[in-house]
Design an enzyme around this catalytic site. Structure first.
Site, PDB file in Angstrom:
ATOM      1  N   ASP A 261       0.857  -1.180   0.000  1.00  0.00           N
ATOM      2  CA  ASP A 261       0.000   0.000   0.000  1.00  0.00           C
ATOM      3  C   ASP A 261       0.904   1.245   0.000  1.00  0.00           C
ATOM      4  O   ASP A 261       2.122   1.159   0.182  1.00  0.00           O
ATOM      5  CB  ASP A 261      -0.987  -0.016   1.184  1.00  0.00           C
ATOM      6  CG  ASP A 261      -2.230   0.830   0.862  1.00  0.00           C
ATOM      7  OD1 ASP A 261      -2.177   1.636  -0.085  1.00  0.00           O
ATOM      8  OD2 ASP A 261      -3.260   0.682   1.553  1.00  0.00           O
TER       9      ASP A 261
HETATM   10  C1  BGC Z   1      -5.067   3.181  -0.049  1.00  0.00           C
HETATM   11  C2  BGC Z   1      -5.226   2.089  -1.086  1.00  0.00           C
HETATM   12  C3  BGC Z   1      -5.028   2.639  -2.472  1.00  0.00           C
HETATM   13  C4  BGC Z   1      -3.695   3.352  -2.556  1.00  0.00           C
HETATM   14  C5  BGC Z   1      -3.406   3.915  -3.935  1.00  0.00           C
HETATM   15  C6  BGC Z   1      -3.833   4.020  -0.270  1.00  0.00           C
HETATM   16  O1  BGC Z   1      -3.808   5.132   0.535  1.00  0.00           O
HETATM   17  O2  BGC Z   1      -5.044   2.602   1.233  1.00  0.00           O
HETATM   18  O3  BGC Z   1      -6.484   1.493  -0.955  1.00  0.00           O
HETATM   19  O4  BGC Z   1      -5.121   1.609  -3.420  1.00  0.00           O
HETATM   20  O5  BGC Z   1      -3.696   4.413  -1.618  1.00  0.00           O
HETATM   21  O6  BGC Z   1      -4.233   4.959  -4.255  1.00  0.00           O
END
Ligand code: BGC
Length: 718
Positions: A261
């Site tokens: 993440d």
């Molecule tokens: C979120 C994810 C997301 C990623 C990319 C993160 O802050 O937890 O769910 O896919 O950002 O945008």
């Protein structure tokens, strides 16, 4: 030698680490812009994937740089969060879950993928599969709700839809995108509902509740998995060897890409399990994380980690191999620009029209009528309607908190939906108050227009950005002074239909008490207004069912139907039982609850094989009768209870959902096939076991135990 072997043999360590590095592009109001340094990084082979860039022209330009201007010509992965539609925004996932309908879940993912792929995207960070039993946690909006069986069905449907399973070219097709099941795992159990907070759940709960949706995603061929931000019992998921390497890779056989993440590898420092980026990079790679999204821990820390002997280059090679394989499966080596090159289904006018029709169909099916004291459907003779509340004419809010490339000018508002549906009625509108804030000066005007109205439609709820990431709420009730607006309107004594817009169950017991009808309208996407008008006018007989238990009060949280029985079950007349002194233990609305404009009666639950063995299958049938007064669709939930087992089992476990469309007065039979394995559970050693003995099978229109039919069946030894 395969193409990938040759590439690996030719790559420098820096180029290999580059393949594991995902960078972002910045956003401008008009669309994405490349952050300075990104182009340079791509040219130098230091960046193998991008996120947050879309548009065929923009994506093709960067793909050309990667393919034509780098030493090895490796195309980029292009990732984006396409959760519930790309440009055509469908209902939020929690609302879509209310359909309990895998073919629809798959269709919306397919359409989203068609649009996203036409914008050059190769990978979506979806489906989000976090089981959530705490509405304080704002990310409950992004997933399938509280139940692991639903989560697993949702996972399969979404993976198939995004990846175009069954299409001739599979993942390499011009309209296929790689799915990323996230956030692995137990993210929804964040302490006190606070996003990013620690999680401490038992191994049993992992196996019973949090892992099954991911196992289903893997079985469906999901290309990627994203570990969650949280730790589980002290081990951050980004470095969780036992769950990532042992359970996910070894036990389920997942051989796709694990993408961290956002910044999560560097955040291992904040978790306090790594002292510097080299340690963080080593910990993530050792656990099996292939791609570093945005933290630069791999690019800055891995060389040092390798030099210091913390990780071997073999692990780097395996990770690079997986990333290259995904690029190959996506067809990117053959044509990095195939997505978005030709006129596609995304742009064809007929397909675009069909997509809007699908958005309306999904939206009206997602609406859950929670309560209705004979005011819905609205009488066609109504001539004076008052439309009140801050969500009645709030176009951008209808998109919900994670609306990909959707345009805020797209959605149909409630006001527009009713104006189109009821051309002969006079619809007066006043917001009364804003969604948040303390200004009550508009309440008087709102009251005024209600005076001449035959009915009031009161549109209350959260702003879209009050759920979603980093949007936990300690008190998820109506924000601002909406409660005061509601009280002032109820005071007039007019019949009120309350429409509740939210990304989670809101604490609305006071509204339910006073309103003649209450409808959960979530955030329904581009066709919100039309869909709500369809349901309220009776053009569409509602079918939506709650995918999550709706609490009376935040003090009941976590509350969910699959709880284990207590040794002292709640009994209001017995002090020493499991209950509250200050409120009932039951929810405001049960999981699965949702009214229609007709009455369905279930009778005659039966099975052809009351005794079964492992490897066998049960056929279960129940009769449904539509008592009218309209045609409609009944939803039947099949639950099971293992009466006596070596581990206390939940009072109810969902095992199937059936639907049947019935005309007025018509009867029919809903049929379930249940593999005996579905009645097994993780035994004391956490290995699946089907224990001989009695089971109850229960069928109902919700998880309300008072309204269920039940029969006994028996598992035989062997
Ligand atoms: C979120 C994810 C997301 C990623 C990319 C993160 O802050 O937890 O769910 O896919 O950002 O945008």
């Amino acid at each position: 030698m395969t193409r990938i072997d040759k590439l690996l043999a030719a790559m420098t360590l820096e180029e290999k680490i580059g393949q594991l590095n995902m960078a972002t592009v910045g956003h401008a109001v008009t669309g994405p812009v490349l952050a300075s340094g990104v182009i340079e990084g791509i040219r130098a082979g230091r960046i193998g994937s991008l996120l947050n860039i879309w548009g065929a022209r923009e994506v093709h330009a960067v793909q050309k740089i990667a393919v034509e201007k780098t030493r090895l010509g490796i195309p980029l992965l292009i990732g984006f969060d396409v959760l519930h539609g790309h440009k055509t925004i469908f209902p939020i996932p929690l609302a879509e879950a209310a359909l309990f309908d895998p073919p629809f879940w798959e269709r919306s993912a397919r359409e989203a993928a068609i649009e996203a792929a036409a914008d050059g995207i190769t990978m979506t960070f979806a489906p989000m599969l976090d089981i959530a039993r705490d509405p304080r946690w704002g990310r409950i909006v992004e997933g399938p709700g509280e139940d692991p069986w639903v989560g697993a069905e949702f996972a399969k449907a979404k993976v198939r839809g995004f990846q175009g399973t069954g299409l001739p070219e599979g993942l390499a097709g011009a309209s296929a995108v790689a799915a990323t099941a996230k956030h692995f795992c137990a993210y929804g159990a964040a302490l006190a509902g606070r996003d990013y907070a620690s999680v401490d759940v038992s191994e049993r709960l992992l196996h019973e509740v949090y892992l099954p949706p991911f196992a289903a995603a893997v079985a469906a061929g999901c290309a990627a998995i994203m570990p969650a931000f949280n730790d589980v019992a002290g081990i951050p998921m980004t470095a969780h060897v036992a769950l990532l390497r042992d359970w996910l890779r070894r036990d389920t056989g997942f051989d796709g890409v694990i993408v961290s993440d956002y910044n999560a590898i560097a955040e291992l420092l904040h978790h306090g399990v790594a002292g510097d980026l080299a340690e963080a990079a080593a910990a993530a790679l050792l656990a099996g994380v292939d791609i570093d999204m945005m933290s630069n821990a791999y690019s800055q820390g891995l060389p040092e980690a390798i030099a210091g002997g913390l990780v071997s280059t073999d692990l780097v090679d395996s990770a690079v191999r997986r990333v290259l394989k995904l690029k190959e499966h996506l067809g990117l080596f053959d044509d990095p620009c195939r997505r978005g090159s030709a006129e596609t289904l995304a742009t064809a006018p007929a397909a675009a029209k069909a997509r809007i029709e699908l958005a309306r169909e999904l939206a009206r099916r997602a609406i859950v009528v929670l309560a209705n004291d004979h005011v819905l459907p609205l009488s066609p003779s109504l001539r004076h309607i008052a439309l009140i509340g801050p969500l009645a004419d709030a176009r951008a809010e209808m998109l919900g908190p994670w609306a990909a490339a959707g345009s805020a000018t797209g959605p149909v508002t409630i006001r527009e939906g009713f104006a189109a549906a009821l051309p002969d009625a006079e619809i007066a509108f006043e917001a009364g108050v804003a969604i948040t804030g303390t200004d009550m000066s508009g309440i008087a005007a709102a009251r005024e227009i209600c005076k001449g109205a035959e009915i009031v439609l009161l549109c209350l709820g959260e702003a879209a950005n009050m759920s979603g990431e980093a949007a936990s709420r300690a008190n998820p009730g109506l924000p601002g002074v909406q409660g005061a607006l509601a009280a002032a309107i109820f005071d007039l004594g007019k019949p009120v239909v309350a429409l509740i817009f939210s990304g989670r169950p809101l604490m609305i017991a006071a509204i339910v008490e006073k309103a003649r009808a209450v409808v959960a309208t979530w955030f329904l996407g581009v066709e919100a207004g039309n869909a709500i008008a369809d349901v309220l006018t009776g053009k569409f007989n509602p079918t939506g069912r709650l995918p999550v238990t709706w609490p009376r009060d935040v003090g009941q949280v976590p509350i969910f139907f699959a709880a284990r029985p207590s040794g002292r079950p709640a009994n209001p007349d017995d002090h020493y039982t499991s209950k509250y002194l200050d409120m009932p233990v039951g929810p405001l609305f049960y999981f699965g609850h949702g009214l229609s404009y007709c009455r369905f009666i279930l009778t005659n639950l039966r099975t052809s094989n009351a005794e079964f063995r492992l490897g066998g299958e049960l056929t279960i049938e129940v009769d449904a009768l539509n008592e009218g007064p309209a045609a409609g669709e009944a939803t039947v939930f099949l639950f099971a209870r293992d009466v006596v087992a070596s581990v206390a089992r939940p009072s109810l476990e969902l095992k199937g959902v059936g639907k049947i469309a019935l005309g007025t007065g018509e009867g029919g039979t809903v049929c379930f096939r249940l593999a005996a394995e579905a009645l097994s559970f993780p035994g004391r050693d956490l290995k699946p076991v089907l224990e001989p003995g009695e089971f109850l099978l229960l069928a109902g229109q919700s998880a309300d135990p008072r309204q269920m039919l039940s029969i006994k069946v028996r598992a035989l030894p062997g």
